[in-house]
Design a protein around this motif. Sequence first.
Motif, PDB file in Angstrom:
ATOM      1  N   ASP A 108     -56.949 -54.666 -38.125  1.00 17.05           N
ATOM      2  CA  ASP A 108     -56.953 -55.116 -39.516  1.00 17.05           C
ATOM      3  C   ASP A 108     -56.139 -54.106 -40.308  1.00 17.05           C
ATOM      4  O   ASP A 108     -55.669 -53.100 -39.773  1.00 17.05           O
ATOM      5  N   ALA A 137     -51.719 -65.419 -42.649  1.00 21.58           N
ATOM      6  CA  ALA A 137     -51.541 -64.112 -42.028  1.00 21.58           C
ATOM      7  C   ALA A 137     -50.608 -63.226 -42.840  1.00 21.58           C
ATOM      8  O   ALA A 137     -49.648 -63.687 -43.448  1.00 21.58           O
ATOM      9  N   GLY A 171     -58.011 -59.443 -37.160  1.00 20.66           N
ATOM     10  CA  GLY A 171     -58.664 -59.798 -38.414  1.00 20.66           C
ATOM     11  C   GLY A 171     -60.135 -59.479 -38.375  1.00 20.66           C
ATOM     12  O   GLY A 171     -60.883 -60.045 -37.558  1.00 20.66           O
ATOM     13  N   ASP A 206     -57.768 -64.746 -32.446  1.00 16.98           N
ATOM     14  CA  ASP A 206     -57.074 -64.808 -33.731  1.00 16.98           C
ATOM     15  C   ASP A 206     -58.084 -65.275 -34.767  1.00 16.98           C
ATOM     16  O   ASP A 206     -58.425 -66.449 -34.832  1.00 16.98           O
ATOM     17  N   GLY A 213     -59.275 -68.642 -36.506  1.00 18.85           N
ATOM     18  CA  GLY A 213     -58.701 -68.771 -37.838  1.00 18.85           C
ATOM     19  C   GLY A 213     -58.173 -70.177 -38.064  1.00 18.85           C
ATOM     20  O   GLY A 213     -57.670 -70.822 -37.144  1.00 18.85           O
ATOM     21  N   ALA A 217     -50.268 -63.828 -36.960  1.00 17.30           N
ATOM     22  CA  ALA A 217     -51.437 -63.470 -36.157  1.00 17.30           C
ATOM     23  C   ALA A 217     -51.400 -64.163 -34.797  1.00 17.30           C
ATOM     24  O   ALA A 217     -51.682 -63.546 -33.760  1.00 17.30           O
ATOM     25  N   VAL A 223     -57.612 -64.778 -38.042  1.00 15.20           N
ATOM     26  CA  VAL A 223     -56.862 -64.690 -39.295  1.00 15.20           C
ATOM     27  C   VAL A 223     -56.485 -66.081 -39.782  1.00 15.20           C
ATOM     28  O   VAL A 223     -56.938 -66.558 -40.813  1.00 15.20           O
TER      29      VAL A 223
END
Length: 394
Positions: free
Chosen positions: A210, A260, A186, A254, A313, A295, A256
């Motif tokens: 991404d 996700a 991400g 992570d 995230g 993710a 994201v």
Amino acid sequence: MRALTWHGKRDVRVDTVPDPGIEDAEDVIVRVTTTGLCGSDLHLYEVLGAFLDPGDVLGHEPMGIVEEVGPAVTGLKPGDRVVVPFNVSCGTCFMCARGLHSQCETTQVREHGTGASLFGYTKLYGQVPGGQAQYLRVPFGNTLPVKVPHGPPDDRFVYLSDVLPTAWQAVRYAAVPPGGSLAVLGLGPIGEMSTRIATLQGAGTVIGVDLVPERLERARARGVHTIDLEGAGPHLLDAVRALTGGRGPDAVIDAVGMEAHGSSVAAAAQHMTALLPDRLAAAVMKRAGVDRLAALTTAVDLVRRGGTVSVAGVYGGAADPLPLLTMFDKQIQLRMGQANVRRWTDDILPLLTDDDPLGTEDFATHRLPLEDAPDAYEMFQKKRDGAVKILFNP
């Protein structure tokens, strides 16, 4: 004053609301000059409406000028320039003294069993009026605001409210060895800033994953090895291993979280929950809510054996299944949590110099009047017009 307020799923509006005032002797009132739009705000826009009320003021990335101080405030005066961390933390309790400002015992929301209150968020985190507004009441005026010098543009400092400390903590938790390898899933604001910090701190190989072309290009321009998730498809693991000696990166971030891409079943569950009455939806999310875990499970697959997964995230599910067999077998270290903003600001501030090694002044892709915030939320959610980081000027 004018402020961005929540009214329902994908329904935010700029309304006229009462100005905040001094409520406690240590309060300060800040006239907001710049405030950011965060990926976490999109969770309120989309899936967490059960914990909001119409009229709640959103936003948690503000900075501005002190307009008024309470009688017990000694560290600030009107006219000072400050950044406001998104954690509402006292700075003096047991948790804050240990650098865990996101767990501040003074502002923990015990009704819901959650950590420190947050500006501009939900009932789960105190329902404190936020900073996408012309003025903001800030408690703990002697310990919470970060005083910054006058002169440089707001872009140099505004990211101290969230983006910089969150990315900094993500990289610290990843514990990449000198010259080691890191993959970041991400490349939104937190992910991209994590790649910049990791590079600055001596990571040898930094990989960004991404599926948005503009985000990939921004990271590539700063020397990051980029992988297009859609292009890699089922070969993502092979592509990452090819860059990391065949075994996978030392660490994976992570960046994201709960929304996700590619988790269709959980996405449908989130959508159905959002259609329930608020009281029922809140009960479901607190007891049986699930996240889109693509993710996180990808991070577990990618990281080398004995490596570290750092989760920056946001996740909100109460019943998420984790691949514990794989995690145990690979001997993965897992670190996560809301950023402890005030823990890291003093470490980061010396980097916000004229050299600007983290590229803060060109980090924003859009600078808009606060009145344009409803359109900006939609643009950011749909990843239109190259939107990576949006700043508002109230």
